[in-house]
Design a protein around this motif. Sequence first.
Motif, PDB file in Angstrom:
ATOM      1  N   PHE A  96       4.090   1.919   2.315  1.00 38.79           N
ATOM      2  CA  PHE A  96       5.223   2.792   1.868  1.00 38.79           C
ATOM      3  C   PHE A  96       4.569   4.216   1.826  1.00 38.79           C
ATOM      4  CE2 PHE A  96       8.074   5.326  -0.720  1.00 38.79           C
ATOM      5  CZ  PHE A  96       9.357   4.804  -0.885  1.00 38.79           C
ATOM      6  N   VAL A  97       5.052   5.271   2.880  1.00 34.63           N
ATOM      7  CA  VAL A  97       4.642   6.584   2.566  1.00 34.63           C
ATOM      8  C   VAL A  97       5.497   7.445   1.868  1.00 34.63           C
ATOM      9  CG1 VAL A  97       4.199   8.535   4.153  1.00 34.63           C
ATOM     10  CG2 VAL A  97       3.750   6.232   4.785  1.00 34.63           C
ATOM     11  N   THR A  98       4.885   8.144   0.912  1.00 33.03           N
ATOM     12  CA  THR A  98       5.783   9.054  -0.189  1.00 33.03           C
ATOM     13  C   THR A  98       4.964  10.277  -0.019  1.00 33.03           C
ATOM     14  OG1 THR A  98       6.510   8.937  -2.423  1.00 33.03           O
ATOM     15  CG2 THR A  98       4.094   8.446  -2.229  1.00 33.03           C
ATOM     16  N   SER A  99       5.625  11.229  -0.610  1.00 32.93           N
ATOM     17  CA  SER A  99       5.256  12.530  -0.431  1.00 32.93           C
ATOM     18  C   SER A  99       3.912  12.904  -1.584  1.00 32.93           C
ATOM     19  CB  SER A  99       6.256  13.589  -1.255  1.00 32.93           C
ATOM     20  OG  SER A  99       6.642  13.210  -2.448  1.00 32.93           O
ATOM     21  N   SER A 100       3.001  13.746  -0.911  1.00 36.22           N
ATOM     22  CA  SER A 100       2.053  14.344  -1.643  1.00 36.22           C
ATOM     23  C   SER A 100       2.504  14.839  -2.937  1.00 36.22           C
ATOM     24  CB  SER A 100       1.412  15.334  -1.200  1.00 36.22           C
ATOM     25  OG  SER A 100       0.333  15.925  -2.045  1.00 36.22           O
ATOM     26  N   THR A 101       1.574  14.649  -4.227  1.00 37.09           N
ATOM     27  CA  THR A 101       1.805  14.972  -5.498  1.00 37.09           C
ATOM     28  C   THR A 101       1.090  16.092  -5.669  1.00 37.09           C
ATOM     29  OG1 THR A 101      -0.010  13.338  -6.413  1.00 37.09           O
ATOM     30  CG2 THR A 101       2.226  12.511  -6.404  1.00 37.09           C
ATOM     31  N   SER A 102       0.458  16.705  -4.980  1.00 38.39           N
ATOM     32  CA  SER A 102      -0.718  17.683  -5.295  1.00 38.39           C
ATOM     33  C   SER A 102       0.218  19.139  -5.632  1.00 38.39           C
ATOM     34  CB  SER A 102      -1.568  18.173  -4.161  1.00 38.39           C
ATOM     35  OG  SER A 102      -1.956  19.273  -4.136  1.00 38.39           O
ATOM     36  N   GLY A 103      -0.077  19.826  -6.542  1.00 41.85           N
ATOM     37  CA  GLY A 103       0.657  21.078  -6.806  1.00 41.85           C
ATOM     38  C   GLY A 103       0.580  22.048  -5.517  1.00 41.85           C
TER      39      GLY A 103
ATOM     40  N   VAL B 175       0.839  -1.158  -0.165  1.00 44.43           N
ATOM     41  CA  VAL B 175       0.041  -0.005   0.221  1.00 44.43           C
ATOM     42  C   VAL B 175       0.919   1.198   0.044  1.00 44.43           C
ATOM     43  CG1 VAL B 175      -1.585   1.384   1.303  1.00 44.43           C
ATOM     44  CG2 VAL B 175      -1.885  -1.235   1.279  1.00 44.43           C
ATOM     45  N   CYS B 176       0.685   2.027  -0.984  1.00 45.38           N
ATOM     46  CA  CYS B 176       1.551   3.349  -1.025  1.00 45.38           C
ATOM     47  C   CYS B 176       0.649   4.413  -0.721  1.00 45.38           C
ATOM     48  CB  CYS B 176       2.056   3.570  -2.321  1.00 45.38           C
ATOM     49  SG  CYS B 176       2.995   4.905  -2.896  1.00 45.38           S
TER      50      CYS B 176
ATOM     51  N   GLU C 183      -2.076  12.252  17.949  1.00 44.80           N
ATOM     52  CA  GLU C 183      -1.186  13.015  16.664  1.00 44.80           C
ATOM     53  C   GLU C 183       0.172  12.309  16.437  1.00 44.80           C
ATOM     54  OE1 GLU C 183      -2.744  15.359  14.544  1.00 44.80           O
ATOM     55  OE2 GLU C 183      -4.383  15.425  15.719  1.00 44.80           O
ATOM     56  N   LEU C 184       0.534  12.231  15.540  1.00 42.45           N
ATOM     57  CA  LEU C 184       1.761  11.697  14.737  1.00 42.45           C
ATOM     58  C   LEU C 184       2.980  12.582  15.279  1.00 42.45           C
ATOM     59  CD1 LEU C 184       3.228   9.405  13.118  1.00 42.45           C
ATOM     60  CD2 LEU C 184       3.076  11.112  11.022  1.00 42.45           C
ATOM     61  N   ARG C 185       3.732  12.114  15.913  1.00 38.86           N
ATOM     62  CA  ARG C 185       4.943  13.174  16.459  1.00 38.86           C
ATOM     63  C   ARG C 185       6.187  13.033  15.245  1.00 38.86           C
ATOM     64  NH1 ARG C 185       3.549  10.708  21.827  1.00 38.86           N
ATOM     65  NH2 ARG C 185       5.227   9.115  21.383  1.00 38.86           N
ATOM     66  N   LYS C 186       7.035  14.048  15.405  1.00 40.12           N
ATOM     67  CA  LYS C 186       8.149  14.029  14.402  1.00 40.12           C
ATOM     68  C   LYS C 186       8.927  12.656  14.730  1.00 40.12           C
ATOM     69  CE  LYS C 186       8.612  19.145  13.833  1.00 40.12           C
ATOM     70  NZ  LYS C 186       9.436  20.315  14.091  1.00 40.12           N
ATOM     71  N   THR C 187       9.026  12.433  15.899  1.00 34.73           N
ATOM     72  CA  THR C 187       9.909  11.110  16.064  1.00 34.73           C
ATOM     73  C   THR C 187       9.249  10.055  15.756  1.00 34.73           C
ATOM     74  OG1 THR C 187       9.048  11.022  18.480  1.00 34.73           O
ATOM     75  CG2 THR C 187      11.095  12.119  18.147  1.00 34.73           C
ATOM     76  N   ASP C 188       8.033   9.836  15.359  1.00 37.06           N
ATOM     77  CA  ASP C 188       7.360   8.866  14.922  1.00 37.06           C
ATOM     78  C   ASP C 188       7.168   8.545  13.316  1.00 37.06           C
ATOM     79  OD1 ASP C 188       6.348   7.994  17.448  1.00 37.06           O
ATOM     80  OD2 ASP C 188       4.694   9.615  17.309  1.00 37.06           O
ATOM     81  N   PHE C 189       7.581   9.705  12.651  1.00 37.08           N
ATOM     82  CA  PHE C 189       7.394   9.744  11.225  1.00 37.08           C
ATOM     83  C   PHE C 189       8.630   9.709  10.462  1.00 37.08           C
ATOM     84  CE2 PHE C 189       7.568  11.946   7.089  1.00 37.08           C
ATOM     85  CZ  PHE C 189       6.514  11.144   6.353  1.00 37.08           C
ATOM     86  N   LYS C 190       8.626   8.788   9.380  1.00 39.74           N
ATOM     87  CA  LYS C 190       9.488   8.575   8.427  1.00 39.74           C
ATOM     88  C   LYS C 190       9.038   8.450   7.055  1.00 39.74           C
ATOM     89  CE  LYS C 190       9.890   3.525   9.534  1.00 39.74           C
ATOM     90  NZ  LYS C 190      10.797   2.320  10.103  1.00 39.74           N
ATOM     91  N   TRP C 191       9.840   8.736   5.919  1.00 41.13           N
ATOM     92  CA  TRP C 191       9.466   8.528   4.618  1.00 41.13           C
ATOM     93  C   TRP C 191       9.518   6.806   4.263  1.00 41.13           C
ATOM     94  CZ3 TRP C 191       6.251  11.940   2.794  1.00 41.13           C
ATOM     95  CH2 TRP C 191       6.554  13.377   2.964  1.00 41.13           C
ATOM     96  N   GLY C 192       9.147   6.480   3.365  1.00 47.81           N
ATOM     97  CA  GLY C 192       9.287   5.036   2.917  1.00 47.81           C
ATOM     98  C   GLY C 192       8.707   3.986   3.386  1.00 47.81           C
ATOM     99  N   TRP C 193       9.323   3.062   3.713  1.00 50.68           N
ATOM    100  CA  TRP C 193       8.592   1.831   4.420  1.00 50.68           C
ATOM    101  C   TRP C 193       8.551   1.913   5.658  1.00 50.68           C
ATOM    102  CZ3 TRP C 193       6.557  -1.456   1.061  1.00 50.68           C
ATOM    103  CH2 TRP C 193       7.029  -1.772  -0.505  1.00 50.68           C
ATOM    104  N   GLN C 194       7.257   1.430   6.002  1.00 46.06           N
ATOM    105  CA  GLN C 194       7.170   1.517   7.473  1.00 46.06           C
ATOM    106  C   GLN C 194       7.368   0.267   8.303  1.00 46.06           C
ATOM    107  OE1 GLN C 194       6.154   4.927   8.940  1.00 46.06           O
ATOM    108  NE2 GLN C 194       6.676   5.246   6.739  1.00 46.06           N
ATOM    109  N   ASP C 195       7.253   0.499   9.452  1.00 44.50           N
ATOM    110  CA  ASP C 195       7.401  -0.920  10.541  1.00 44.50           C
ATOM    111  C   ASP C 195       6.612  -1.992  10.034  1.00 44.50           C
ATOM    112  OD1 ASP C 195       9.476   0.528  11.690  1.00 44.50           O
ATOM    113  OD2 ASP C 195       8.542   1.240  13.374  1.00 44.50           O
ATOM    114  N   GLU C 196       7.044  -3.321  10.324  1.00 45.50           N
ATOM    115  CA  GLU C 196       6.226  -4.396  10.090  1.00 45.50           C
ATOM    116  C   GLU C 196       4.970  -4.284  11.026  1.00 45.50           C
ATOM    117  OE1 GLU C 196       6.685  -7.388   8.276  1.00 45.50           O
ATOM    118  OE2 GLU C 196       7.714  -6.114   6.957  1.00 45.50           O
TER     119      GLU C 196
END
Length: 318
Positions: free
Chosen positions: A265-272, A217-218, A236-249
Motif C-alpha cells: 500500500f503506497v501512502t503519502s509522505s508524512t514529512s512536514g 507493507v505500507c 523511472e516511475l512514469r505518471k501512468t505507472d503510479f497510483k496511491w493505495g494498494w498496488q497490483d498483485e
Amino acid sequence: MATPKATRSIRTSRSTAVAGEADTEATSPTSQGRTVDLKDAFKSAIGRFQYDATDTNGPRSTSKDSSDYRVTRKRPLGDSSEDNTLSATPSPAKRQRQSSKYAPPSKYSHLPKLLDILEPDLICIFVGTNPGIRTATAGHAYAHPSNMFWKLLHSSGCTDVRLPPENDVDLPQWYAMGNTNIVERPSKDAAELSKAEMAAGTPILEEKVRRFRPGAVCIVGKGIWEAVWRWRYKRELRKTDFKWGWQDEKERMGRTEDWEGAPIFVTSSTSGLSASLKPPEKAAIWKPFGEWVKARRVERFGTEGRVDHADAIENKED
C-alpha cells in the motif's frame, strides 16, 4: 568605444539613410533650393559601403554574426558533464548551475542509527525514507514535531489513540505493527540522499519482509515507491505507472517459494517538508489502509483497537 557589433549596426543604419537620400536626390533636380549633381551623390553613397582599414575585425555583413549562435545537444539522462555543447566556451547559465544537495554519509556519521521495530507475523510494517536528524537524536521514529505520521496513524484508524514518538517500540505489542526505513543512515532530509542509494535499499527491504512476513507493507511516501520501482524495473516511475493505495498483485514484496509475499500500500509522505498534498488529502489517502488494519485486528484479536500482541502470540503457540 563601440563594440564591433554596435559599430556594424551604426554603419548599416547610416548607409541605409544615405542610400535613401541618394534615391530622393536622383529623382529631384533640386534639394533645399540648390542643384544636385547625381554622379557625385552616387559616389558619395557608394563610398559608405567601402572597407574601412581602421576596423581590425575586417569587413562584416549586415546579417547576424555567426559567432552569436550556439549549437547545443540535449544532455542524456544521468550525464553529469559540465557542458555538452559544441561550442568551446560554456554558457554562463551552465557555469552557474547549482550543485546537488546530496550529503555523504560522513556528514552525519556522529548520529546514532535508528533501530528497526520488527517482529514476525505483524499485521503490517511501515517503511519510511530514512531517519531525520531529530529522529536519530531522539531515537524514536518520526520524532520531528512537524511530522504527521502519528497523527495520520490515529486518524486513519491504525491506532485508537494518538501515540507520541516514544511509543514506537510498543507498536508490535499493542497494535501488531512495525517500522523500518529504506535507507538506514540519517540526514537532514531526503534531498541529501542519492537516487542510487535509495534504490539499493530495496533488496535489503525485501529481505526484511521475507524474514518477518507481515500481512502488508505500507510505503510512507511516493519517493520511496519510486526508488523501489527504479530498482525493480531499472527505469523511472512514469505518471501512468503510479497510483496511491494498494498496488497490483505482481508488486508483492518478499515473495518466496512457499510464501506469496506481502501486498503493498503506497501512502503519502508524512514529512512536514512535503507540501504537495494538503492535510485533508493525505488523510483521505491514509484512510483505506487504516480501515484494512482495523479489519485485520478484528479477525485476529477480536478488537479494532489496542491489543496485547505478545499474549496473543503466546496463546497461539500454546
